[in-house]
Every structure is written in C-alpha cells, then in structure tokens.
Design a protein around this motif. Structure first.
Motif, PDB file in Angstrom:
ATOM      1  N   ALA A  87      14.574  77.552  63.047  1.00 43.27           N
ATOM      2  CA  ALA A  87      15.037  78.892  62.671  1.00 43.27           C
ATOM      3  C   ALA A  87      15.093  79.810  63.881  1.00 43.27           C
ATOM      4  CB  ALA A  87      14.114  79.480  61.601  1.00 43.27           C
ATOM      5  N   TRP A  88      14.081  79.733  64.769  1.00 40.74           N
ATOM      6  CA  TRP A  88      14.077  80.649  65.916  1.00 40.74           C
ATOM      7  C   TRP A  88      15.175  80.287  66.911  1.00 40.74           C
ATOM      8  CZ3 TRP A  88      13.662  80.279  71.179  1.00 40.74           C
ATOM      9  CH2 TRP A  88      13.208  79.074  71.723  1.00 40.74           C
ATOM     10  N   GLN A  89      15.449  78.974  67.040  1.00 40.22           N
ATOM     11  CA  GLN A  89      16.522  78.571  67.956  1.00 40.22           C
ATOM     12  C   GLN A  89      17.886  79.011  67.427  1.00 40.22           C
ATOM     13  OE1 GLN A  89      16.404  74.589  69.557  1.00 40.22           O
ATOM     14  NE2 GLN A  89      14.176  74.565  69.691  1.00 40.22           N
ATOM     15  N   ARG A  90      18.125  78.879  66.123  1.00 40.18           N
ATOM     16  CA  ARG A  90      19.393  79.343  65.555  1.00 40.18           C
ATOM     17  C   ARG A  90      19.538  80.848  65.746  1.00 40.18           C
ATOM     18  NH1 ARG A  90      17.899  76.181  61.033  1.00 40.18           N
ATOM     19  NH2 ARG A  90      17.663  78.101  59.816  1.00 40.18           N
ATOM     20  N   LYS A  91      18.455  81.577  65.520  1.00 37.75           N
ATOM     21  CA  LYS A  91      18.490  83.030  65.700  1.00 37.75           C
ATOM     22  C   LYS A  91      18.744  83.381  67.165  1.00 37.75           C
ATOM     23  CE  LYS A  91      15.642  87.170  65.017  1.00 37.75           C
ATOM     24  NZ  LYS A  91      14.314  87.681  64.549  1.00 37.75           N
ATOM     25  N   TRP A  92      18.104  82.658  68.083  1.00 35.71           N
ATOM     26  CA  TRP A  92      18.275  82.914  69.517  1.00 35.71           C
ATOM     27  C   TRP A  92      19.728  82.681  69.925  1.00 35.71           C
ATOM     28  CZ3 TRP A  92      19.888  81.198  74.149  1.00 35.71           C
ATOM     29  CH2 TRP A  92      19.321  81.747  75.309  1.00 35.71           C
ATOM     30  N   ILE A  93      20.329  81.598  69.450  1.00 35.36           N
ATOM     31  CA  ILE A  93      21.708  81.271  69.826  1.00 35.36           C
ATOM     32  C   ILE A  93      22.671  82.341  69.326  1.00 35.36           C
ATOM     33  CG2 ILE A  93      23.596  79.631  69.452  1.00 35.36           C
ATOM     34  CD1 ILE A  93      21.432  77.411  69.473  1.00 35.36           C
ATOM     35  N   VAL A  94      22.474  82.823  68.113  1.00 34.88           N
ATOM     36  CA  VAL A  94      23.325  83.895  67.586  1.00 34.88           C
ATOM     37  C   VAL A  94      23.201  85.141  68.442  1.00 34.88           C
ATOM     38  CG1 VAL A  94      23.635  85.486  65.656  1.00 34.88           C
ATOM     39  CG2 VAL A  94      23.326  83.043  65.216  1.00 34.88           C
ATOM     40  N   ARG A  95      21.978  85.434  68.872  1.00 33.14           N
ATOM     41  CA  ARG A  95      21.723  86.677  69.601  1.00 33.14           C
ATOM     42  C   ARG A  95      22.061  86.584  71.079  1.00 33.14           C
ATOM     43  NH1 ARG A  95      15.880  89.838  69.083  1.00 33.14           N
ATOM     44  NH2 ARG A  95      16.461  91.741  70.202  1.00 33.14           N
ATOM     45  N   TYR A  96      21.782  85.436  71.699  1.00 34.60           N
ATOM     46  CA  TYR A  96      21.902  85.311  73.150  1.00 34.60           C
ATOM     47  C   TYR A  96      22.835  84.189  73.606  1.00 34.60           C
ATOM     48  CZ  TYR A  96      17.600  88.075  72.891  1.00 34.60           C
ATOM     49  OH  TYR A  96      16.670  89.035  72.596  1.00 34.60           O
ATOM     50  N   GLY A  97      23.497  83.510  72.691  1.00 37.39           N
ATOM     51  CA  GLY A  97      24.301  82.352  73.080  1.00 37.39           C
ATOM     52  C   GLY A  97      25.447  82.707  74.014  1.00 37.39           C
ATOM     53  N   ASP A  98      26.094  83.855  73.784  1.00 36.02           N
ATOM     54  CA  ASP A  98      27.180  84.319  74.654  1.00 36.02           C
ATOM     55  C   ASP A  98      26.795  85.702  75.161  1.00 36.02           C
ATOM     56  OD1 ASP A  98      29.461  85.176  75.929  1.00 36.02           O
ATOM     57  OD2 ASP A  98      30.824  84.404  74.397  1.00 36.02           O
ATOM     58  N   LEU A  99      26.297  85.771  76.379  1.00 32.54           N
ATOM     59  CA  LEU A  99      25.748  87.016  76.904  1.00 32.54           C
ATOM     60  C   LEU A  99      26.824  88.063  77.168  1.00 32.54           C
ATOM     61  CD1 LEU A  99      23.156  85.571  79.454  1.00 32.54           C
ATOM     62  CD2 LEU A  99      22.723  86.424  77.145  1.00 32.54           C
ATOM     63  N   GLN A 100      28.051  87.635  77.411  1.00 30.24           N
ATOM     64  CA  GLN A 100      29.108  88.578  77.768  1.00 30.24           C
ATOM     65  C   GLN A 100      30.059  88.893  76.613  1.00 30.24           C
ATOM     66  OE1 GLN A 100      28.869  85.563  79.881  1.00 30.24           O
ATOM     67  NE2 GLN A 100      27.329  86.588  81.123  1.00 30.24           N
ATOM     68  N   GLU A 101      29.799  88.350  75.448  1.00 32.25           N
ATOM     69  CA  GLU A 101      30.740  88.479  74.326  1.00 32.25           C
ATOM     70  C   GLU A 101      31.031  89.944  73.984  1.00 32.25           C
ATOM     71  OE1 GLU A 101      31.293  86.750  69.780  1.00 32.25           O
ATOM     72  OE2 GLU A 101      29.290  86.836  70.687  1.00 32.25           O
ATOM     73  N   LYS A 102      29.999  90.771  73.946  1.00 33.40           N
ATOM     74  CA  LYS A 102      30.192  92.163  73.539  1.00 33.40           C
ATOM     75  C   LYS A 102      30.737  93.025  74.665  1.00 33.40           C
ATOM     76  CE  LYS A 102      26.488  91.927  70.107  1.00 33.40           C
ATOM     77  NZ  LYS A 102      25.153  92.440  69.705  1.00 33.40           N
ATOM     78  N   MET A 103      30.626  92.561  75.900  1.00 28.57           N
ATOM     79  CA  MET A 103      31.067  93.358  77.033  1.00 28.57           C
ATOM     80  C   MET A 103      32.495  93.015  77.439  1.00 28.57           C
ATOM     81  SD  MET A 103      28.932  94.120  80.534  1.00 28.57           S
ATOM     82  CE  MET A 103      28.988  92.445  81.144  1.00 28.57           C
ATOM     83  N   PHE A 104      32.864  91.733  77.346  1.00 30.43           N
ATOM     84  CA  PHE A 104      34.214  91.287  77.718  1.00 30.43           C
ATOM     85  C   PHE A 104      34.825  90.601  76.500  1.00 30.43           C
ATOM     86  CE2 PHE A 104      31.760  90.251  81.808  1.00 30.43           C
ATOM     87  CZ  PHE A 104      31.824  91.558  82.255  1.00 30.43           C
ATOM     88  N   GLN A 105      35.550  91.325  75.706  1.00 32.81           N
ATOM     89  CA  GLN A 105      35.998  90.787  74.423  1.00 32.81           C
ATOM     90  C   GLN A 105      37.354  90.088  74.497  1.00 32.81           C
ATOM     91  OE1 GLN A 105      35.685  94.063  71.681  1.00 32.81           O
ATOM     92  NE2 GLN A 105      33.473  93.879  71.513  1.00 32.81           N
TER      93      GLN A 105
END
Length: 280
Positions: free
Chosen positions: A132-150
């Motif tokens: 569960a923590w790994q799935r949550k981590w991937i959703v949150r941190y899997g793509d570090l630039q997703e919100k900055m470079f869309q």
C-alpha cells in the motif's frame, strides 16, 4: 564527443540485497572513462565483501573507503571529496544505471557548458507491487515533473527564476530527482558547498536550491536510471518529512532563499515560522 572522467559515487550502508545489481549496471555503461568510488558507512552485512569482489573483477578503477559517520549526508560528502572525476554520478546501492545513462548525460554537458547539474527521468522499481505504501508513493512521487511540465517536452532548462514559481514548491517538493537521477560537475561543489549534514530527508532538495542560485540545471525527458522502492529503505520512512527536519527546512528557506521566493511562498514560510515561534 569530449570524454572526461566520471566518478560513479556509491554511498553504502547494509546494502547487500541489491548491491550486486547496482554494481553490475556500471559494467554495462556505454561510456568508458569511469572510476568507481564506494564509501561504506559501517555496514554489518556482506556489503563490503560484495564491493571487494567487485573491485577484483571491474574493468574500471574502484576505490573503497571505510567511513563511519552519523548520517547519510556525511557519507555522500565523503564520496564527493574522494572522487577524481570532472563529473560525479551518484548511484545508490538499491538503484541501477541504464546502459546509456552516463553517455547521454555527458552529451548534455558537452552541449551546455554553463550548467552545473543534469537530471533525468527514472523508472520506479518495486519489490512488492501490492504494498500500500509503495502504491501511494508511486502515485505521489512517480513523476516528479508531471505538475510542472505538463506538455510534451524533450528537455527543460531551469535557472534561479524557477524558485519564484509557486508550482516549484508544491508537492512533490523534489522536482529534480534523487541523487541517482542526477549528474553534477564536481566544480559546482566549490561554488555551493557540500550536502547539508543537518538534514536527513530533504538534503538533496536543499542542495539543488543552492545549485540553482549559481548555475542552470537541465532535466532531460529520458529514463536513464531505475529507482527502487523496497520495504527496508529510507523512502518508506520519509514519505512525510519529520517535524524537526521540516522546521529546520523552513528556517533554511528564510535564511538562505527568502528573496528568491514568490510573494505567496514568502507568506507561507513566514506563517510556518510564526507557528514555530508560538510553540516555544
């Protein structure tokens, strides 16, 4: 292509489970002018046996240092000070470099001589897809630039002006990447200093701020490393920044970077500081 010496720096602490895989990924590099720097922080498992065996078989020069410290930052810094390369490429004991990693990052440095750091995308390697923590981590941190470079992008060049953008300080706070995902000019440490050893979780993030003040950073939209999640690693403990470290982080932002921030972020850190003071 210019082929300067690259120091692959591996801080080690009880890393026997994945260390062989990390070391093997160095041998597969398409780039050849490499040295390997290993700094061991008092491992109690078979990590040093693995490293010593690797030294006898590697095609690259390998230097191993026994460095007992009280924190990860000191071990990272020991790798830096012991290295001889013009460029440094961190490789954490759990992670892997993909075969073109060093070559592709050096190519970027050769194209842009004024940059201090190049970062790449990373593939998340998980030992337990059902965690569960790994799935949550991937959703949150899997793509570090997703919100900055869309939009679709090949590479992005960042300078100190990025510190004024409110998006840069939104979660995930690390928009650059873990040390395994970056390559640095060694000379940048002469300009900005070593990693802050008071920090345990955000020491790489704070270091990137210092680099941005002095130099540009390039992020390339290529997946050149594998970053591993597993149940024993520090990332599991660091999903939320510990309160004490977060307070220190706020103090550093105010002291060192306040005038680089956007107005809204200045107000946020001042509010946080005010809350700190009220608790005393």
């Amino acid at each position: 292509m210019n082929t300067p010496l690259v120091s692959i720096c591996i801080p080690v602490l009880n890393g026997e489970k994945y260390l062989n895989e990390a070391l093997s990924s160095i041998e597969l590099q398409s780039y050849q002018n490499i040295e390997v720097i290993i700094s061991d922080n008092g491992s109690k498992d078979s990590s040093m046996d693995i490293c010593l065996e690797y030294k006898t078989t590697s095609k690259y020069p390998v230097r191993i240092y026994d460095h007992h410290t009280m924190g990860i930052g000191e071990n990272w810094n020991n790798c830096v000070t012991k290295s001889n390369g013009e460029y440094l490429k961190f490789l954490f004991q759990d992670d892997v470099l993909y075969p073109n990693c060093v070559e592709d990052l050096i190519w970027i440095f050769n194209q842009y001589e004024d940059i201090g750091l190049v970062a790449c995308k990373r593939e998340i390697l998980t030992d337990n897809p059902e965690s569960a923590w790994q799935r949550k981590w991937i959703v949150r941190y899997g793509d570090l630039q997703e919100k900055m470079f869309q939009n679709d992008w090949d590479k992005k060049i960042l300078d100190r002006s990025i510190l004024k953008k409110k998006e840069f300080f939104k979660d995930p706070f690390n928009k650059i990447g873990e040390p395994t995902a970056v390559m640095l000019k060694k000379s940048i440490f002469n300009e900005v200093g070593l990693f802050n050893t008071e920090l345990k979780i955000v020491l790489d993030i704070e270091f990137y701020y210092r680099v941005l003040i002095k130099s540009r950073i390039i992020i390339v939209n290529k997946t050149l490393v594998g970053f591993r999640l597993h149940e024993e690693q520090a990332s599991k403990k660091g999903v939320n920044v510990h309160k004490k470290e977060f307070d220190l982080y706020i103090n550093i932002l105010i002291k060192e970077y306040f005038w680089e921030l956007s107005i809204s972020h200045k107000m946020q850190v001042l509010r946080r500081k005010f809350i700190q003071l009220l608790k005393f």
